[in-house]
Structure formats: structure tokens, C-alpha cells
Motif scaffolding. Structure first.
Motif, PDB file in Angstrom:
ATOM      1  N   ILE A 180       0.834  -1.204   0.000  1.00  0.00           N
ATOM      2  CA  ILE A 180       0.000   0.000   0.000  1.00  0.00           C
ATOM      3  C   ILE A 180       0.876   1.265   0.000  1.00  0.00           C
ATOM      4  CG2 ILE A 180      -1.671   1.330   1.374  1.00  0.00           C
ATOM      5  CD1 ILE A 180      -2.862  -1.463   2.184  1.00  0.00           C
ATOM      6  N   GLN A 183       2.296   1.777  -3.421  1.00  0.00           N
ATOM      7  CA  GLN A 183       1.290   2.242  -4.370  1.00  0.00           C
ATOM      8  C   GLN A 183       1.023   3.740  -4.218  1.00  0.00           C
ATOM      9  OE1 GLN A 183      -1.848  -0.568  -3.447  1.00  0.00           O
ATOM     10  NE2 GLN A 183      -1.557  -1.604  -5.399  1.00  0.00           N
ATOM     11  N   CYS A 184       1.143   4.220  -2.980  1.00  0.00           N
ATOM     12  CA  CYS A 184       0.923   5.649  -2.740  1.00  0.00           C
ATOM     13  C   CYS A 184       2.089   6.435  -3.318  1.00  0.00           C
ATOM     14  CB  CYS A 184       0.788   5.932  -1.254  1.00  0.00           C
ATOM     15  SG  CYS A 184      -0.725   5.255  -0.548  1.00  0.00           S
TER      16      CYS A 184
END
Length: 184
Positions: A180, A183-184
């Protein structure tokens, strides 16, 4: 009259007694199905996460055995990421060289180790008659950003050689948080 047949194996050597057996649990079947979907749709990476000590490593072993039986042209490897206080390119490639069965994984410079890894994978593909490799990276939450970049470099190099590398990252819950964050 009772017919007494000899036992095929001594009771203390039976796989149930020794713990040396594999059973395809629903979770293992899901892992196998995920790998097959990745192959079918040419998705070169996937992530599996779960709590510690629930059998992820055993699932990898089972799926590798099953793939060897059902898809002998696919080369599979199981790399075990090690806990280390410092992340270095040399130890990363030594670990991967060990996973692919290179006889002296710690010897050589970093670029030499990288080339040896590529060549060892290419030889295995030639021997199997295929161009597909699945690399299971166990405890992948231990990798840092640089190690993921080095892994991507290996993907790119193999792709130029017409070898498709599928990387299955397997680890604990932290691995999902890493994904996550990336992905940011």
C-alpha cells in the motif's frame, strides 16, 4: 482364518508419524489457483500475506511440487528472505543465487552475482524447454525498497532474454502495508 500381510512401511517411518507429508488444504489450493491465474493472464507479480506460523512456507513447497508435476517446463524457485540489520546488494543476490542452486553464492562482485543469477535461470529454462520462471519470495516483508528495485532489474533483464519471471511475494501482514505504501 486371518491373513496377516506385511506392512509396506514400519509404523514409526510412516509419513503421518514423521510429519513428512503434504495435504492440499483450501488455502493451499487458493495459492495454486492464484499462481495459475497469474500465468494465464500474464500477471508477473502477486502478493500473499498471512499471520506468522500458519503454513505459508509449506504451501509454497506444495505448489512447487504440484507445478513440477503438472507443468514441467515451468522453472520454480523458493527464496527465503533473511532478517538482516543492513540491506546490501551482495547479500541480496547471494540469497537469490542460493535459491536457484548456484554452488558458490557468496563469491564474486555484485555485478558478477547478478549475471550468475540471470545465467543460472536461463540455463534452467533451456534445460526445461520453457521460458517461464516462478520465484516465490518467502518472508518478503523483510525486503527494503532497494531489494524490490534489484528484483525488478532481474525481471527486466530476463524479459530481454525472452524469459518471463513471475514473482510471488509471500509474507506476514506487514507485506500488505508495504504494498500500500509503495502504491501511494
Amino acid at each position: 482364518m486371518s491373513l496377516k500381510l506385511p506392512r509396506p512401511i514400519a509404523p514409526d517411518l510412516h509419513p503421518i508419524a514423521t510429519g513428512n507429508y503434504r495435504i492440499a488444504t483450501p488455502a493451499i489450493q487458493e495459492l495454486h489457483e492464484l499462481v495459475m491465474r497469474c500465468l494465464r493472464y500474464r500477471t508477473t507479480g502477486a502478493l500473499i500475506h498471512g499471520a506468522s506460523r500458519i503454513g505459508k512456507t509449506r504451501a509454497i513447497e506444495y505448489v512447487r511440487l504440484l507445478l513440477a508435476e503438472t507443468h514441467p517446463k515451468i522453472t520454480t524457485y523458493h527464496a527465503q528472505a533473511e532478517h538482516k540489520p543492513r540491506h546490501a546488494e551482495g547479500s541480496f543476490f547471494s540469497n537469490l543465487l542460493e535459491a536457484v542452486g548456484y554452488p558458490d553464492p557468496d563469491h564474486g562482485s555484485n555485478p558478477t552475482k547478478r549475471i550468475r543469477l540471470i545465467n543460472k535461470i536461463r540455463e534452467a529454462c533451456a534445460k526445461n524447454g520453457g521460458g517461464t520462471v516462478i520465484l516465490f519470495c518467502d518472508e518478503a516483508q523483510r525486503y527494503d525498497d532497494n531489494e524490490y528495485e534489484w528484483l525488478r532489474d532481474v525481471h527486466d533483464h530476463l524479459d530481454r532474454l525472452q524469459i518471463k519471471l513471475f514473482t510471488i511475494l509471500v509474507g506476514q501482514q506487514d507485506l500488505l502495508a508495504i504494498k500500500i505504501a509503495m502504491q501511494c
